[in-house]
Design a protein around this motif. Structure first.
Motif, mmCIF file in Angstrom:
data_model
loop_
_atom_site.group_PDB
_atom_site.id
_atom_site.type_symbol
_atom_site.label_atom_id
_atom_site.label_comp_id
_atom_site.label_asym_id
_atom_site.label_seq_id
_atom_site.Cartn_x
_atom_site.Cartn_y
_atom_site.Cartn_z
ATOM 1 N N UNK A 1 12.229 4.905 -7.117
ATOM 2 C CA UNK A 1 11.205 4.531 -6.132
ATOM 3 C C UNK A 1 10.434 5.763 -5.696
ATOM 4 N N UNK A 2 9.169 5.550 -5.324
ATOM 5 C CA UNK A 2 8.323 6.651 -4.861
ATOM 6 C C UNK A 2 7.882 6.379 -3.439
ATOM 7 N N UNK A 3 7.954 7.422 -2.591
ATOM 8 C CA UNK A 3 7.471 7.310 -1.212
ATOM 9 C C UNK A 3 7.151 8.694 -0.679
ATOM 10 N N UNK A 4 5.996 8.827 -0.013
ATOM 11 C CA UNK A 4 5.585 10.100 0.622
ATOM 12 C C UNK A 4 5.706 11.287 -0.333
ATOM 13 N N UNK A 5 5.088 11.182 -1.497
ATOM 14 C CA UNK A 5 5.056 12.291 -2.474
ATOM 15 C C UNK A 5 6.425 12.731 -2.981
#
Length: 464
Positions: free
Chosen positions: A239-243
């Motif tokens: 998962x990707x979040x806030x760079x």
């Protein structure tokens, strides 16, 4: 609209080579390609650009670690990332423009756009339908997803090899999912640039299918270079979040759950055939469970007049395998005898040291119950390698115990990808290890290590 003897769909190493060979054999030829440039994945977003980056970062490594030892003093070079990417793009352009020139020289028509086959003998591109006595599908492959995991590529934080070649900046941390060729090559590029690289692999060994001794030595060398490895790990999600990206995985040995974070996650779990949009289902072309187009020994599909080569059919997904098939398929269409020796297709990993392999591994020979002997020689005993700070690794030649015929070779060391071809030629001629051992090799060269390994199949190497 025009009539052709052959239309090839795809201009990668398989497609463009098939097109050129067809034209050389006097066939009126066209090649369909939807990209803005010819050359397929290999030239545009694969082999060629990645080798440019490997070369550039190896030069940086040499400057940082070995120049001073040779009396080359001065400040280590700083990395101008933008210029490095420009160098990569210029390399791509020189190669793709070269293919365009070869098409013009050989009077091959480039039909620009994405092709489909509405029926045998016809290729549709846009609104135009072109007729051809023969069609070769050379549509290549695409990045395959992580098996059994929830992963969506955004090519910014969760990236494929394509995204890895055009990141806007060098990440501080990177997780590579998959310890195969692509993951290790690109992982070592970023590691040399100062990125902390963690490789997560489902199996217990890197480079699946390679010689066991090579796997162990290679992993040890890469660890020494700064890559870290998490083996036997089944990725659950990315998962990707806030760079930042987060990878969850289970360790297979105890089923324990773990999470790792990085600026970028490179998904390098292999490739799968790309045949979308060709209309193969409606045509009734046989496809295997793995999505590969089924062909016979002459690269014919079950539909008359339609052939397939390269990554979209069975076999190793290698540019040079596709090239060989492209030439052979063209010969078949022209009424000649096309042949590919699948037992002598080398595989190369372009890290430093390089890894190259051809033929059987010790594990395969044991499984087949073949009596063999192994001749091994370390680059530590090679004068040229020692002088060039490249003495890591070895050459191993496997020969039939009774006949001495060479059955395979495995090299980890400097220029391994070039050295392996001496063995490829030897194997094509059915040579014995003694034939290689009795051939004079220039001194001082890396190739002497190959001769020494061949000598080690007999009475023993000289310099070990």
């Amino acid at each position: 609209m025009a009539n052709y003897d052959v239309i090839i769909i795809g201009s990668g190493p398989g497609g463009y080579v098939a097109a050129i060979r067809c034209a050389q054999l006097g066939l009126k030829t066209a090649c369909v390609e939807g990209r803005e440039t010819l050359g397929g994945t290999c030239l545009n977003v694969g082999c060629i650009p990645s080798k440019a980056m490997l070369h550039a970062t190896h030069m940086l490594h040499e400057a940082e670690h070995n120049f001073a030892k040779m009396g080359l003093k001065g400040k280590s070079p700083s990395v101008d990332w933008k210029q490095m990417l420009t160098y990569k793009e210029e390399t791509i352009e020189a190669n793709t423009k070269g293919i365009e020139f070869l098409f013009k020289k050989n009077k091959i028509d480039w039909i620009k756009g994405w092709g489909s086959i509405p029926e045998a003998g016809k290729v549709k591109v846009g609104d135009d339908v072109h007729e051809a006595k023969n069609i070769i599908i050379a549509s290549g492959s695409e990045v395959s997803p992580v098996p059994g995991a929830d992963v969506t590529l955004d090519e910014k934080i969760i990236i494929s090899s394509t995204g890895a070649l055009e990141l806007p900046k060098i990440p501080k941390t990177m997780i590579v999912i998959g310890a195969g060729v692509i993951g290790l090559e690109l992982g070592s590029v970023y590691s040399r640039l100062g990125t902390k690289v963690q490789v997560i692999e489902f199996l217990d060994k890197i480079t699946p299918g390679m010689d066991g001794e090579v796997q162990k030595t290679f992993q040890r060398i890469l660890k020494k270079q700064g890559l870290s490895f998490t083996m036997g790990a089944a990725v659950q999600s990315v998962t990707a979040a806030k760079n930042k990206a987060s990878v969850t995985y289970k360790l297979r040995k105890d089923d324990s759950d773990h999470t790792a974070e990085a600026d970028v996650v490179l998904v390098a779990t292999g490739r799968r055939p790309y045949t979308d949009g060709l209309g193969l289902d409606a045509l009734g072309v046989d496809i295997s469970e793995r999505g590969q187009i089924k062909t016979d020994a002459q690269w014919r599909t079950n539909v008359p007049g339609i052939y397939a080569i390269g990554d979209c059919i069975d076999g190793p997904m290698l540019a040079h395998k596709a090239e060989d098939e492209g030439m052979a398929c063209a010969e078949v269409i022209a009424g000649k005898h096309g042949h590919v020796n699948y037992g002598v297709i080398p595989g190369v990993i372009y890290t430093h040291p390089e890894v190259a392999t051809v033929g059987m591994t010790e594990e395969q020979l044991k499984e087949a119950g073949t009596a063999y002997k192994a001749g091994k020689f370390s680059f530590m005993g090679n004068g040229r390698a020692k002088a060039n700070f490249a003495a890591d690794g070895f050459v191993k030649i496997l020969a039939d115990k009774t006949t001495d015929r060479i059955l395979g070779a495995h090299i980890i060391g400097p220029m391994a990808g070039d050295l392996i071809h001496e063995i490829c030629v030897a194997m094509e001629f059915g040579a014995s290890a003694e034939d290689v051992a009795l051939t004079c090799h220039a001194h001082p060269t890396y190739s002497e290590a190959v001769r020494e390994a061949a000598l080690a199949c007999g009475d023993g190497a000289i310099h070990m």
